[in-house]
Scaffold this motif. Structure first.
Motif, PDB file in Angstrom:
ATOM      1  N   GLN A 185      29.661 111.841  27.767  1.00  0.00           N
ATOM      2  CA  GLN A 185      29.874 111.669  29.198  1.00  0.00           C
ATOM      3  C   GLN A 185      31.170 112.375  29.564  1.00  0.00           C
ATOM      4  OE1 GLN A 185      31.121 107.968  30.656  1.00  0.00           O
ATOM      5  NE2 GLN A 185      30.104 108.180  32.628  1.00  0.00           N
ATOM      6  N   PRO A 186      31.077 113.492  30.289  1.00  0.00           N
ATOM      7  CA  PRO A 186      32.326 114.190  30.627  1.00  0.00           C
ATOM      8  C   PRO A 186      33.215 113.288  31.474  1.00  0.00           C
ATOM      9  CG  PRO A 186      30.467 115.114  31.841  1.00  0.00           C
ATOM     10  CD  PRO A 186      29.900 114.156  30.842  1.00  0.00           C
ATOM     11  N   PRO A 187      34.522 113.340  31.274  1.00  0.00           N
ATOM     12  CA  PRO A 187      35.426 112.428  31.979  1.00  0.00           C
ATOM     13  C   PRO A 187      35.311 112.511  33.490  1.00  0.00           C
ATOM     14  CG  PRO A 187      36.646 114.146  30.803  1.00  0.00           C
ATOM     15  CD  PRO A 187      35.222 114.228  30.357  1.00  0.00           C
ATOM     16  N   GLY A 188      34.986 113.709  33.994  1.00  0.00           N
ATOM     17  CA  GLY A 188      34.926 113.897  35.439  1.00  0.00           C
ATOM     18  C   GLY A 188      33.780 113.139  36.089  1.00  0.00           C
ATOM     19  N   ALA A 189      32.761 112.778  35.289  1.00  0.00           N
ATOM     20  CA  ALA A 189      31.580 112.109  35.843  1.00  0.00           C
ATOM     21  C   ALA A 189      31.941 110.753  36.455  1.00  0.00           C
ATOM     22  CB  ALA A 189      30.527 111.931  34.758  1.00  0.00           C
ATOM     23  N   ARG A 190      33.013 110.152  35.951  1.00  0.00           N
ATOM     24  CA  ARG A 190      33.431 108.850  36.490  1.00  0.00           C
ATOM     25  C   ARG A 190      34.175 108.995  37.816  1.00  0.00           C
ATOM     26  NH1 ARG A 190      35.546 108.430  31.658  1.00  0.00           N
ATOM     27  NH2 ARG A 190      37.572 108.477  32.640  1.00  0.00           N
ATOM     28  N   GLY A 191      34.442 110.237  38.207  1.00  0.00           N
ATOM     29  CA  GLY A 191      35.066 110.454  39.507  1.00  0.00           C
ATOM     30  C   GLY A 191      36.550 110.770  39.440  1.00  0.00           C
ATOM     31  N   HIS A 192      37.203 110.360  38.375  1.00  0.00           N
ATOM     32  CA  HIS A 192      38.617 110.722  38.260  1.00  0.00           C
ATOM     33  C   HIS A 192      38.987 110.978  36.797  1.00  0.00           C
ATOM     34  CE1 HIS A 192      39.865 106.798  36.644  1.00  0.00           C
ATOM     35  NE2 HIS A 192      38.847 106.352  37.365  1.00  0.00           N
ATOM     36  N   VAL A 193      39.971 111.840  36.626  1.00  0.00           N
ATOM     37  CA  VAL A 193      40.400 112.236  35.289  1.00  0.00           C
ATOM     38  C   VAL A 193      41.876 111.886  35.142  1.00  0.00           C
ATOM     39  CG1 VAL A 193      40.666 114.183  33.697  1.00  0.00           C
ATOM     40  CG2 VAL A 193      38.759 114.162  35.329  1.00  0.00           C
ATOM     41  N   ALA A 194      42.189 111.028  34.172  1.00  0.00           N
ATOM     42  CA  ALA A 194      43.599 110.696  33.918  1.00  0.00           C
ATOM     43  C   ALA A 194      44.226 111.812  33.092  1.00  0.00           C
ATOM     44  CB  ALA A 194      43.696 109.367  33.190  1.00  0.00           C
ATOM     45  N   VAL A 195      45.302 112.385  33.612  1.00  0.00           N
ATOM     46  CA  VAL A 195      45.921 113.534  32.953  1.00  0.00           C
ATOM     47  C   VAL A 195      47.291 113.175  32.400  1.00  0.00           C
ATOM     48  CG1 VAL A 195      46.478 115.978  33.203  1.00  0.00           C
ATOM     49  CG2 VAL A 195      44.905 114.918  34.801  1.00  0.00           C
ATOM     50  N   LEU A 196      47.544 113.584  31.183  1.00  0.00           N
ATOM     51  CA  LEU A 196      48.896 113.511  30.653  1.00  0.00           C
ATOM     52  C   LEU A 196      49.436 114.941  30.682  1.00  0.00           C
ATOM     53  CD1 LEU A 196      50.160 111.377  27.760  1.00  0.00           C
ATOM     54  CD2 LEU A 196      50.846 113.758  27.873  1.00  0.00           C
ATOM     55  N   VAL A 197      50.497 115.158  31.433  1.00  0.00           N
ATOM     56  CA  VAL A 197      51.044 116.505  31.612  1.00  0.00           C
ATOM     57  C   VAL A 197      52.365 116.610  30.868  1.00  0.00           C
ATOM     58  CG1 VAL A 197      51.602 118.277  33.302  1.00  0.00           C
ATOM     59  CG2 VAL A 197      50.159 116.364  33.963  1.00  0.00           C
ATOM     60  N   VAL A 198      52.507 117.635  30.058  1.00  0.00           N
ATOM     61  CA  VAL A 198      53.747 117.791  29.305  1.00  0.00           C
ATOM     62  C   VAL A 198      54.638 118.804  30.010  1.00  0.00           C
ATOM     63  CG1 VAL A 198      54.750 118.229  27.049  1.00  0.00           C
ATOM     64  CG2 VAL A 198      52.402 117.388  27.216  1.00  0.00           C
ATOM     65  N   GLY A 199      55.792 118.344  30.459  1.00  0.00           N
ATOM     66  CA  GLY A 199      56.756 119.248  31.079  1.00  0.00           C
ATOM     67  C   GLY A 199      57.651 119.832  30.001  1.00  0.00           C
ATOM     68  N   GLY A 200      58.398 120.830  30.377  1.00  0.00           N
ATOM     69  CA  GLY A 200      59.342 121.401  29.417  1.00  0.00           C
ATOM     70  C   GLY A 200      60.545 121.842  30.190  1.00  0.00           C
ATOM     71  N   SER A 201      61.373 122.654  29.611  1.00  0.00           N
ATOM     72  CA  SER A 201      62.534 123.113  30.359  1.00  0.00           C
ATOM     73  C   SER A 201      62.156 124.349  31.171  1.00  0.00           C
ATOM     74  CB  SER A 201      63.661 123.441  29.393  1.00  0.00           C
ATOM     75  OG  SER A 201      63.148 124.256  28.367  1.00  0.00           O
ATOM     76  N   GLY A 202      62.873 124.543  32.255  1.00  0.00           N
ATOM     77  CA  GLY A 202      62.819 125.776  33.051  1.00  0.00           C
ATOM     78  C   GLY A 202      61.436 126.329  33.307  1.00  0.00           C
ATOM     79  N   GLY A 203      61.180 127.501  32.754  1.00  0.00           N
ATOM     80  CA  GLY A 203      59.959 128.242  33.036  1.00  0.00           C
ATOM     81  C   GLY A 203      58.684 127.487  32.722  1.00  0.00           C
TER      82      GLY A 203
END
Lengths: 216, 164
Positions: free
Chosen positions: A32-50
């Protein structure tokens, strides 16, 4: 002697099963693709600068279906938090429930840090990443190269290996990389579900990579 | 006033600051119609003062929270090869001359500047060829740098993850 042999055998078997499970997790499309439930929980990894600038441009393009958004940044990073808060406060607040969080973990590798001390600091970062990722249980991890990606992706993979949740690993190599992958890119290439590059020369070298032109 | 903005990002690049404020270079810049030179010198030791130059007005600073305003006001950007600086200048639609620090070998950041040069988005030289390059440069050969398409990424991901 028999005991030792038995122990080695069990250890070997465990490692084999672990690798088999890793292989299955990485190569399985989820039923079951995650999007089928209507929302996707995302973990976003930031870094420095660019890195943060690039990942925020990608975040801007994602629809409201990508909710909630859990940002993870290195504890030595001062720049990213401001950029994230600015971006999030520009979004329309349609729900009253929580739409984003920001967490900090120890940096796994500073630029120019030696290989051996990187291993130690990556393990430290992993000890913070595991409980965080197990708690947040994201549908996908989105990252683009800072060293902090590695322990977080490992934690995501572990959720899959333990059968708790299939976490999609989405990696976007930085625009700066034209001919060679970054160290993080080389580590995550075999285990990522979607691996994007922004120059055709990299797609030619890495057949699994997705090339859709320049993204940021 | 027609302005040249020189930026070295978070690095130090004294050789560039020295070359670009030499009378040889400032005369060429003046002859090309530039009247103002703004220098972001980063961690370098050289911070030229305002009346260090007879041909142009000079302003120098180390760092600012944002150099977006300096980029916006510039008519020509001279930058080190750092990816962030290159992308910022091109994103602002400014003609860009990248000066490579040939004392920094094997810097992966050079990859991007080199590729962008091959694609005619910027001019490319070293400190030793700076004078020649400024004398002979033709900014009309530069191709505009279209912005990246993050929407392509979003569409791909929507499809892959089954987002409606």
């Amino acid at each position: 002697m028999t005991l030792l042999l038995g122990f080695v055998f069990v250890l070997f078997l465990t490692a084999l099963l672990f690798l088999l499970r890793l292989y299955l997790v990485v190569n399985s499309g989820s039923n079951q693709p995650p999007g089928a439930r209507g929302h996707v929980a995302v973990l976003v990894v930031g870094g420095s600068g660019g890195h943060t600038t690039e990942i925020m441009r990608l975040m801007e393009s994602l629809s409201a279906a990508y909710t909630p958004r859990h940002y993870v940044i290195a504890d030595t990073d001062r720049m990213s938090e401001e950029k994230i808060v600015t971006f999030e406060s520009s979004k329309p607040q349609s729900h009253s429930d929580l739409q984003f969080t920001i967490s900090r973990i120890p940096r796994s590798r500073e630029v120019h840090q030696s290989w051996s001390s990187s291993v130690v600091s990556t393990l430290t970062a992993l000890s913070y990443s595991l409980p965080l990722v197990f708690r947040l249980r994201p549908d996908m991890v989105l990252c683009n190269g800072p060293g902090t990606c590695v322990p977080l992706c490992v934690a995501g993979l572990l959720l899959g290996i333990l059968g708790m949740k299939k976490v999609q690993i989405v990696y976007v190599e930085s625009i700066c990389r034209v001919q060679t992958l970054s160290l993080t890119g080389r580590i995550l290439y075999p285990v990522s579900d979607y691996f994007f590059v922004q120059w055709s020369s990299l797609r030619d070298k890495y057949p699994k990579a997705v090339f859709l032109g320049r993204l940021v | 006033m027609t302005t040249v903005f020189v930026t070295v990002g978070t690095t130090r690049f004294d050789e560039l600051i020295e070359s670009v404020t030499s009378s040889e270079v400032t005369q060429i810049l003046k002859a090309r119609g530039y009247g103002r030179l703004v220098l972001q010198v980063g961690r370098g030791t050289l911070v030229p003062d305002a009346n260090s130059c007879a041909d142009l007005s000079v302003e120098a600073f180390r760092f600012k929270d944002s150099i977006a305003e300096d980029m916006r006001r510039a008519d020509l950007v001279i930058s080190h090869a750092g990816a962030g600086s290159c992308l910022e200048a091109l994103g602002a639609g400014k003609p860009l001359l990248v000066v490579v620090n040939d004392k920094l070998m094997d810097n992966h950041q050079l990859e991007l500047a080199r590729q962008l040069h091959m694609d005619h988005h910027l001019l490319y030289c070293t400190c030793s060829t700076l004078t020649e390059t400024l004398k002979n440069m033709d900014l009309s050969v530069l191709q505009p740098f279209p912005p990246g398409q993050p929407k392509n990424f979003a569409n791909f991901l929507d499809k892959a993850l089954g987002v409606k």
